[in-house]
Design an enzyme around this catalytic site. Structure first.
Site, mmCIF file in Angstrom:
data_model
loop_
_atom_site.group_PDB
_atom_site.id
_atom_site.type_symbol
_atom_site.label_atom_id
_atom_site.label_comp_id
_atom_site.label_asym_id
_atom_site.label_seq_id
_atom_site.Cartn_x
_atom_site.Cartn_y
_atom_site.Cartn_z
ATOM 1 N N GLN A 1 21.561 29.183 31.977
ATOM 2 C CA GLN A 1 22.916 29.136 32.526
ATOM 3 C C GLN A 1 22.885 28.618 33.954
ATOM 4 O O GLN A 1 21.998 28.935 34.727
ATOM 5 C CB GLN A 1 23.595 30.494 32.437
ATOM 6 C CG GLN A 1 22.865 31.661 33.051
ATOM 7 C CD GLN A 1 23.624 32.961 32.854
ATOM 8 O OE1 GLN A 1 24.820 32.983 32.566
ATOM 9 N NE2 GLN A 1 22.929 34.068 33.010
ATOM 10 N N HIS B 1 25.726 26.313 29.923
ATOM 11 C CA HIS B 1 26.635 27.434 30.186
ATOM 12 C C HIS B 1 27.853 26.953 30.976
ATOM 13 O O HIS B 1 28.957 26.954 30.475
ATOM 14 C CB HIS B 1 25.928 28.562 30.935
ATOM 15 C CG HIS B 1 26.770 29.786 31.132
ATOM 16 N ND1 HIS B 1 27.569 29.971 32.237
ATOM 17 C CD2 HIS B 1 26.918 30.895 30.383
ATOM 18 C CE1 HIS B 1 28.198 31.130 32.155
ATOM 19 N NE2 HIS B 1 27.806 31.723 31.036
ATOM 20 N N ASP C 1 30.355 28.163 28.168
ATOM 21 C CA ASP C 1 31.095 29.424 28.176
ATOM 22 C C ASP C 1 32.388 29.205 28.960
ATOM 23 O O ASP C 1 32.363 28.913 30.158
ATOM 24 C CB ASP C 1 30.257 30.517 28.834
ATOM 25 C CG ASP C 1 30.823 31.911 28.608
ATOM 26 O OD1 ASP C 1 32.013 32.026 28.238
ATOM 27 O OD2 ASP C 1 30.085 32.891 28.812
ATOM 28 N N GLU D 1 31.637 29.116 23.776
ATOM 29 C CA GLU D 1 31.624 30.571 23.860
ATOM 30 C C GLU D 1 32.932 31.078 24.457
ATOM 31 O O GLU D 1 33.435 30.533 25.432
ATOM 32 C CB GLU D 1 30.446 31.029 24.720
ATOM 33 C CG GLU D 1 30.304 32.535 24.792
ATOM 34 C CD GLU D 1 29.007 32.975 25.454
ATOM 35 O OE1 GLU D 1 28.897 34.179 25.754
ATOM 36 O OE2 GLU D 1 28.115 32.129 25.680
ATOM 37 N N ASP E 1 31.779 36.620 22.501
ATOM 38 C CA ASP E 1 31.205 37.465 23.546
ATOM 39 C C ASP E 1 32.177 38.616 23.810
ATOM 40 O O ASP E 1 31.986 39.721 23.328
ATOM 41 C CB ASP E 1 30.949 36.630 24.808
ATOM 42 C CG ASP E 1 30.346 37.451 25.941
ATOM 43 O OD1 ASP E 1 30.127 38.661 25.762
ATOM 44 O OD2 ASP E 1 30.101 36.883 27.022
ATOM 45 N N GLN F 1 26.936 36.425 20.586
ATOM 46 C CA GLN F 1 26.116 36.785 21.735
ATOM 47 C C GLN F 1 25.890 38.286 21.693
ATOM 48 O O GLN F 1 26.819 39.076 21.875
ATOM 49 C CB GLN F 1 26.703 36.430 23.106
ATOM 50 C CG GLN F 1 25.632 36.761 24.144
ATOM 51 C CD GLN F 1 26.033 36.750 25.597
ATOM 52 O OE1 GLN F 1 25.287 37.247 26.418
ATOM 53 N NE2 GLN F 1 27.171 36.191 25.933
ATOM 54 N N LYS G 1 24.939 40.851 23.629
ATOM 55 C CA LYS G 1 24.834 41.028 25.084
ATOM 56 C C LYS G 1 24.115 42.341 25.349
ATOM 57 O O LYS G 1 24.714 43.410 25.346
ATOM 58 C CB LYS G 1 26.228 41.005 25.702
ATOM 59 C CG LYS G 1 26.272 40.516 27.141
ATOM 60 C CD LYS G 1 27.707 40.368 27.591
ATOM 61 C CE LYS G 1 27.815 39.685 28.937
ATOM 62 N NZ LYS G 1 27.970 38.235 28.814
#
Length: 417
Positions: free
Chosen positions: A171, A193, A235, A270, A304, A326, A328
């Site tokens: 990212q 990212h 993202d 994302e 996410d 994802q 997380k």
């Protein structure tokens, strides 16, 4: 008694905790800070340094094994646990968790986690506590059994020992262009990212974002080595929904438009939108996924927000409400649940991405490598921090050391036979 003492050490996360709601509402960046008042409970300013708390288990042979507790960058948003409070977490660990640790067989990983993480007054322990303590327990089991952490996971979940590396995703943070160049030169598997977390970065009708995607694809061809062909992963923190609207058809149309700017690449998008609840997210994401699949798009949806715990992941996977989850890690809690989440995704033919946060530490990143490789996730995040080089080094080197260790043991077995 295999654990004879517990140690706690306050520490730093590798980035900052950010008030996502304040940023979404238009907080202006001034250098590295955000100007304005915070809106999410617990935040005294919009951006604050990430804190962590290390938990050390002193074993009977005086070995100390560690795990790190922390929360994610956007704490208190999208159904997540509130901002990490070191004093509160420390107090709870001493009062509740430490006494439980003295009573477990630390060589039995899943059993230890189950006992230590029992609810307190019908309430689940904070996920940060589960996350850090489960890391330490995994290290303890590995030490006591003279195995790698990956081998403990494989044994406990009846998995074959891994032989393949897991693709790594980096990212960029806000230093987008420089960090994209770094990623390309280092031949990162999945990039960049982009941190598209504000209207300024997304642009009116998404035009700024579209131009960035096109630039990344072009730059990859310009300076990447021959044959280098990464997955492009962006993202957008719900900004497609924020700017285009929350109609699944419109969101899918926009994603197809984005994919058209980089037709030669697989494109991961994302968090295209935040529909306000887990159930609404599942229903609408399922529609977006269906539309993209029916069009044969090269774009994939990654969930996410609103998909935090193992139960959330199960609901999304079973509903086919995403192409890739994802996982997380600090939001999932126990690292054992991260392993379960990967296997659950595979069972439902949904992609499993072992993610996490820039706010994590070297220790939590290393443990994540062992779980991702053991379960053969589809990709994993280079973490912690936003600097690319450090995170890619920590995660990539740990993978290589792990696979070399496992390969070496296989060679030794062959020589004995």
């Amino acid at each position: 008694m295999q654990i004879k003492d517990v140690l706690l050490a306050p520490g730093n996360g590798a980035f900052f905790y950010d008030d996502q709601e304040a940023i979404r509402s238009g907080a202006i960046q001034d250098g590295f800070i955000y100007v304005g008042a915070p809106t999410t409970p617990g935040f005294k300013s919009i951006r604050i340094p990430a804190s962590s708390l290390s938990v050390g288990l002193v074993l009977t042979d005086d070995t100390v094994v560690w795990g790190d507790m922390m929360n994610v960058q956007y704490s208190g948003a999208g159904g997540r646990d509130p901002l990490f409070d070191t004093d509160q977490i420390s107090d709870l660990t001493w009062r509740v968790v430490a006494p439980r640790l003295f009573d477990v067989d630390a060589s039995r990983y899943l059993n230890s986690c189950a006992k230590v993480f029992e609810p307190v007054e019908h309430q689940r322990l904070p996920l940060a506590v589960e996350y850090g303590v489960s890391q330490a327990l995994l290290r303890a089991a590995a030490h006591l059994q003279h195995k790698t952490m990956a081998e403990i996971i494989c044994s406990d979940f009846d998995l074959p020992l891994p032989t393949c590396r897991v693709p790594i995703y980096c990212q960029s943070g806000d230093a987008r262009e420089i960090n994209v160049d770094k990623m390309i030169l280092k031949a990162v598997d999945v990039l960049p990212h982009g941190l598209i977390n504000s209207r300024q970065k997304f642009g009116t009708d998404g035009q700024t974002f579209l131009e960035f995607v096109k630039w990344v694809a072009t730059r990859t061809r310009q300076i990447g080595h021959p044959g280098y062909h990464p997955v492009l992963h962006f993202d957008v923190y719900g900004w497609i929904g924020q700017e285009i609207g929350l109609e699944p058809q419109s969101i899918a149309d926009f994603i197809c438009k984005v994919a058209g700017t980089a037709p030669d690449f697989t494109l991961n998008i994302e968090s295209p939108a935040d529909f306000g609840s887990t159930q609404a997210q599942i229903e609408n994401y399922a529609q977006i996924v269906s539309i993209l699949d029916n069009r044969g798009s090269n774009a994939r949806i990654v969930v996410d927000e609103r998909c935090n715990t193992l139960e959330d992941i199960r609901l999304f996977a079973e509903a086919k409400a995403t192409h890739l989850v994802q996982i997380k890690t600090p939001d999932v809690g126990s690292i054992a649940d991260t392993a379960r989440a990967v296997l659950l995704c595979k069972e439902n033919k949904v992609g499993a991405y072992v993610g996490g946060s820039c706010t994590e530490t070297d220790l939590s990143a290393q443990v994540s490598v062992h779980v991702a490789v053991a379960t053969q996730a589809d990709m994993m995040l280079a973490k912690p921090g936003m600097g690319v080089d450090e995170a890619f080094s920590i995660v990539g080197n740990e993978q290589n050391r792990l696979l070399a260790t496992l390969n070496g043991r296989g060679t030794q077995t062959e020589n004995v036979e």
